[in-house]
Design an enzyme around this catalytic site. Structure first.
Site, mmCIF file in Angstrom:
data_model
loop_
_atom_site.group_PDB
_atom_site.id
_atom_site.type_symbol
_atom_site.label_atom_id
_atom_site.label_comp_id
_atom_site.label_asym_id
_atom_site.label_seq_id
_atom_site.Cartn_x
_atom_site.Cartn_y
_atom_site.Cartn_z
ATOM 1 N N GLY A 46 0.833 -1.194 0.000
ATOM 2 C CA GLY A 46 0.000 0.000 0.000
ATOM 3 C C GLY A 46 0.869 1.246 0.000
ATOM 4 O O GLY A 46 2.060 1.188 0.318
ATOM 5 N N GLN A 51 2.881 9.894 1.900
ATOM 6 C CA GLN A 51 4.233 9.323 1.940
ATOM 7 C C GLN A 51 5.111 9.817 0.808
ATOM 8 O O GLN A 51 6.332 9.726 0.886
ATOM 9 C CB GLN A 51 4.155 7.791 1.872
ATOM 10 C CG GLN A 51 3.583 7.171 3.132
ATOM 11 C CD GLN A 51 3.441 5.666 2.977
ATOM 12 O OE1 GLN A 51 2.469 5.197 2.421
ATOM 13 N NE2 GLN A 51 4.424 4.911 3.457
ATOM 14 N N CYS A 91 6.202 -0.407 7.463
ATOM 15 C CA CYS A 91 5.828 0.782 6.697
ATOM 16 C C CYS A 91 7.004 1.207 5.828
ATOM 17 O O CYS A 91 8.148 1.231 6.299
ATOM 18 C CB CYS A 91 5.453 1.925 7.650
ATOM 19 S SG CYS A 91 4.957 3.436 6.792
ATOM 20 N N LEU A 92 6.730 1.549 4.584
ATOM 21 C CA LEU A 92 7.784 1.997 3.680
ATOM 22 C C LEU A 92 8.432 3.286 4.188
ATOM 23 O O LEU A 92 9.568 3.589 3.815
ATOM 24 C CB LEU A 92 7.213 2.211 2.271
ATOM 25 C CG LEU A 92 6.712 0.940 1.552
ATOM 26 C CD1 LEU A 92 6.010 1.321 0.250
ATOM 27 C CD2 LEU A 92 7.854 -0.034 1.296
ATOM 28 N N HIS A 133 -4.165 1.374 7.981
ATOM 29 C CA HIS A 133 -2.795 1.911 7.994
ATOM 30 C C HIS A 133 -2.669 3.093 7.029
ATOM 31 O O HIS A 133 -2.075 4.125 7.370
ATOM 32 C CB HIS A 133 -1.827 0.770 7.617
ATOM 33 C CG HIS A 133 -0.393 1.133 7.490
ATOM 34 N ND1 HIS A 133 0.585 0.673 8.368
ATOM 35 C CD2 HIS A 133 0.273 1.899 6.571
ATOM 36 C CE1 HIS A 133 1.758 1.150 7.990
ATOM 37 N NE2 HIS A 133 1.609 1.896 6.902
ATOM 38 N N GLU A 134 -3.252 2.955 5.836
ATOM 39 C CA GLU A 134 -3.132 4.015 4.826
ATOM 40 C C GLU A 134 -3.963 5.258 5.196
ATOM 41 O O GLU A 134 -3.515 6.396 4.998
ATOM 42 C CB GLU A 134 -3.557 3.513 3.439
ATOM 43 C CG GLU A 134 -2.789 2.311 2.903
ATOM 44 C CD GLU A 134 -1.287 2.420 2.994
ATOM 45 O OE1 GLU A 134 -0.759 3.537 3.102
ATOM 46 O OE2 GLU A 134 -0.631 1.366 2.971
ATOM 47 N N HIS A 137 -2.149 7.359 7.502
ATOM 48 C CA HIS A 137 -1.171 8.240 6.829
ATOM 49 C C HIS A 137 -1.848 9.533 6.373
ATOM 50 O O HIS A 137 -1.300 10.626 6.561
ATOM 51 C CB HIS A 137 -0.560 7.560 5.609
ATOM 52 C CG HIS A 137 0.598 6.650 5.901
ATOM 53 N ND1 HIS A 137 1.738 7.074 6.568
ATOM 54 C CD2 HIS A 137 0.809 5.347 5.618
ATOM 55 C CE1 HIS A 137 2.592 6.063 6.665
ATOM 56 N NE2 HIS A 137 2.051 4.993 6.095
HETATM 57 O O1 GNR Z 1 4.114 -2.674 2.590
HETATM 58 C C1 GNR Z 1 3.488 -2.533 3.636
HETATM 59 N N1 GNR Z 1 3.229 -3.617 4.395
HETATM 60 C C2 GNR Z 1 2.383 -3.604 5.498
HETATM 61 C C3 GNR Z 1 2.399 -4.703 6.352
HETATM 62 C C4 GNR Z 1 1.570 -4.741 7.447
HETATM 63 C C5 GNR Z 1 0.721 -3.700 7.697
HETATM 64 C C6 GNR Z 1 0.693 -2.593 6.880
HETATM 65 C C7 GNR Z 1 1.522 -2.549 5.774
HETATM 66 S S1 GNR Z 1 1.468 -1.167 4.726
HETATM 67 C C8 GNR Z 1 3.090 -1.179 4.074
HETATM 68 C C9 GNR Z 1 3.235 -0.140 2.990
HETATM 69 C C10 GNR Z 1 3.094 1.235 3.609
HETATM 70 O O2 GNR Z 1 3.903 1.755 4.311
HETATM 71 N N2 GNR Z 1 1.963 1.839 3.403
HETATM 72 O O3 GNR Z 1 1.719 3.025 4.000
HETATM 73 NI NI NI Z 2 2.920 3.055 5.761
#
Ligand code: GNR
Ligand code: NI
Length: 167
Positions: A46, A51, A91-92, A133-134, A137
């Site tokens: 995601g 980001q 998270c990236l 999660h997104e 952000h």
């Molecule tokens: O790549 C991602 N893997 C992930 C694993 C577990 C819970 C959430 C994520 S999202 C993350 C990509 C990212 O940072 N999206 O904002």
């Molecule tokens: Ni993230």
């Protein structure tokens, strides 16, 4: 198509609250396509516009095994949540850090697609986690901010040390 630069925690721009999209025009479609390319290249499931330092309410997700299921969410809104579960998140924007976060187990989402048309989606498992999660952000929140102060301090120390090494 172009790869976009991903901001890294604790960059304060990750705390900017994204604004709703008012028009799905060509520049927004370009942003979406660049976000998908950036997400796939970074092997993420995601990516939120926040980001890549664009503070508009746009998210792309692909939780499929073969990476052929891109989802586009413009102005996403969770209209229903059910249950609770803990999942080990990454998270990236916080490379190398993984920890458990408690979230709703299932969510119902309303959003606009890449075609600008509204749709509803019932999500569970990894997709439900990723959506939450997104959207965090977009609201200026990074997953580590769900953890205890102590854990956040440890993560900041580790990232600083890592940053020093990379200089
Ligand atoms: O790549 C991602 N893997 C992930 C694993 C577990 C819970 C959430 C994520 S999202 C993350 C990509 C990212 O940072 N999206 O904002
Ligand atoms: Ni993230």
């Amino acid at each position: 198509m172009a790869l976009l630069n991903i901001l890294h925690y604790p960059d304060e721009r990750l705390h900017i609250v994204a604004k709703p999209v008012t028009e799905v025009d060509d520049s927004l479609l370009t942003l979406i396509d660049d976000m998908l390319e950036t997400m796939y290249e970074a092997h993420g499931i995601g990516l939120a516009a926040t980001q890549v330092n664009v503070h508009k309410r746009v998210v792309v997700i692909d939780v499929s095994e073969d990476k052929t299921g891109p989802l586009v969410m413009i102005n996403p809104k969770i209209t229903h949540r059910d249950g609770e579960r803990e999942y080990e998140e990454g998270c990236l924007s916080v490379p190398g850090i993984y920890d458990k976060v408690k979230r709703a187990d299932r969510v119902t989402l309303e959003a606009l697609g890449r075609d600008g048309k509204p749709y509803t989606l019932d999500a569970d498992d990894l997709l439900a986690i990723c959506i939450q999660h997104e959207i965090d952000h977009l609201d200026g929140k990074v997953f580590v901010e769900h953890l205890s102060r102590l854990k956040q301090d440890r993560i900041l120390k580790k990232l600083k040390k890592q940053h020093q090494k990379n200089l």
